[in-house]
Design a protein around this motif. Structure first.
Motif, short mmCIF file in Angstrom:
data_model
loop_
_atom_site.label_atom_id
_atom_site.label_comp_id
_atom_site.label_asym_id
_atom_site.label_seq_id
_atom_site.Cartn_x
_atom_site.Cartn_y
_atom_site.Cartn_z
N ILE A 123 -22.66 8.13 15.38
CA ILE A 123 -23.68 7.66 14.45
C ILE A 123 -23.95 6.18 14.67
N LEU A 124 -22.88 5.40 14.83
CA LEU A 124 -23.01 3.95 14.94
C LEU A 124 -22.02 3.42 15.96
N ASN A 125 -22.50 2.51 16.81
CA ASN A 125 -21.64 1.83 17.78
C ASN A 125 -21.92 0.34 17.72
N LEU A 179 -22.56 -6.32 7.96
CA LEU A 179 -23.44 -5.26 7.44
C LEU A 179 -24.90 -5.61 7.63
N ARG A 180 -25.26 -6.86 7.37
CA ARG A 180 -26.65 -7.29 7.52
C ARG A 180 -27.09 -7.23 9.00
N CYS A 181 -26.19 -7.47 9.92
CA CYS A 181 -26.51 -7.32 11.35
C CYS A 181 -26.73 -5.85 11.69
N ILE A 182 -25.85 -4.98 11.19
CA ILE A 182 -26.00 -3.54 11.44
C ILE A 182 -27.34 -3.05 10.91
N LEU A 183 -27.74 -3.54 9.74
CA LEU A 183 -28.99 -3.12 9.11
C LEU A 183 -30.22 -3.76 9.73
N GLY A 184 -30.04 -4.76 10.60
CA GLY A 184 -31.18 -5.43 11.21
C GLY A 184 -31.77 -6.52 10.35
N PHE A 232 -27.53 2.67 16.73
CA PHE A 232 -27.51 3.64 15.64
C PHE A 232 -28.29 4.86 16.10
N SER A 233 -27.73 6.03 15.89
CA SER A 233 -28.37 7.27 16.33
C SER A 233 -29.74 7.43 15.68
N LYS A 234 -30.77 7.62 16.48
CA LYS A 234 -32.14 7.75 15.97
C LYS A 234 -32.34 9.01 15.13
N GLU A 235 -31.51 10.01 15.32
CA GLU A 235 -31.64 11.25 14.55
C GLU A 235 -31.02 11.15 13.17
N LYS A 236 -30.34 10.07 12.89
CA LYS A 236 -29.60 9.91 11.64
C LYS A 236 -30.34 8.98 10.68
#
Length: 125
Positions: free
Chosen positions: A2-4, A45-50, A61-65
């Motif tokens: 899901i996330l790397n 978290l803010r980096c992960i969220l963009g 982040f998986s595009k299907e998720k």
């Protein structure tokens, strides 16, 4: 997957808050990020969220998720048939979490979700 997150680094005005952070999450896995105030948890978290851009590294982040986020502050809540300003902090958190869970995200990012919650709500969470 899901996330790397790979070799992520972030600094503010010369102060490094994230250095070479790497991890990945698979379906149905849970993870917690624990640290003292100012250690970079929300920045990660803010980096992960963009919301923020890392200085180095990559995030996939998986595009299907589907991803959703419960922030520390809930300024994004549009209260329906209620005066939002009259809700307690815990009520605002529960309301926002209820909205998020109805969307059934594959990845749920919670930033200090127990702030303002009573014992029963914390135990449920």
């Amino acid at each position: 997957m899901i996330l790397n997150v790979s070799m992520l680094s972030k600094a503010y005005v010369g102060k490094t808050v994230l250095k070479d952070v790497s991890f990945h999450l698979e379906d149905k896995e849970k993870a917690a990020i624990v640290g003292i105030n100012g250690s970079g948890k929300t920045t990660l978290l803010r980096c992960i969220l963009g919301i923020e851009e890392a200085d180095e590294g990559s995030i996939a982040f998986s595009k299907e998720k589907k991803m959703d986020y419960l922030a520390q502050q809930h300024a994004d809540i549009e209260a329906e048939n209620e005066d939002y300003d009259t809700l307690s902090g815990g009520q605002k958190t529960r309301k926002r979490l209820e909205e998020i869970l109805q969307e059934k995200p594959d990845l749920l990012i919670l930033d200090e979700p127990t702030n303002h919650l009573d014992i029963g709500s914390i135990q449920w969470l």
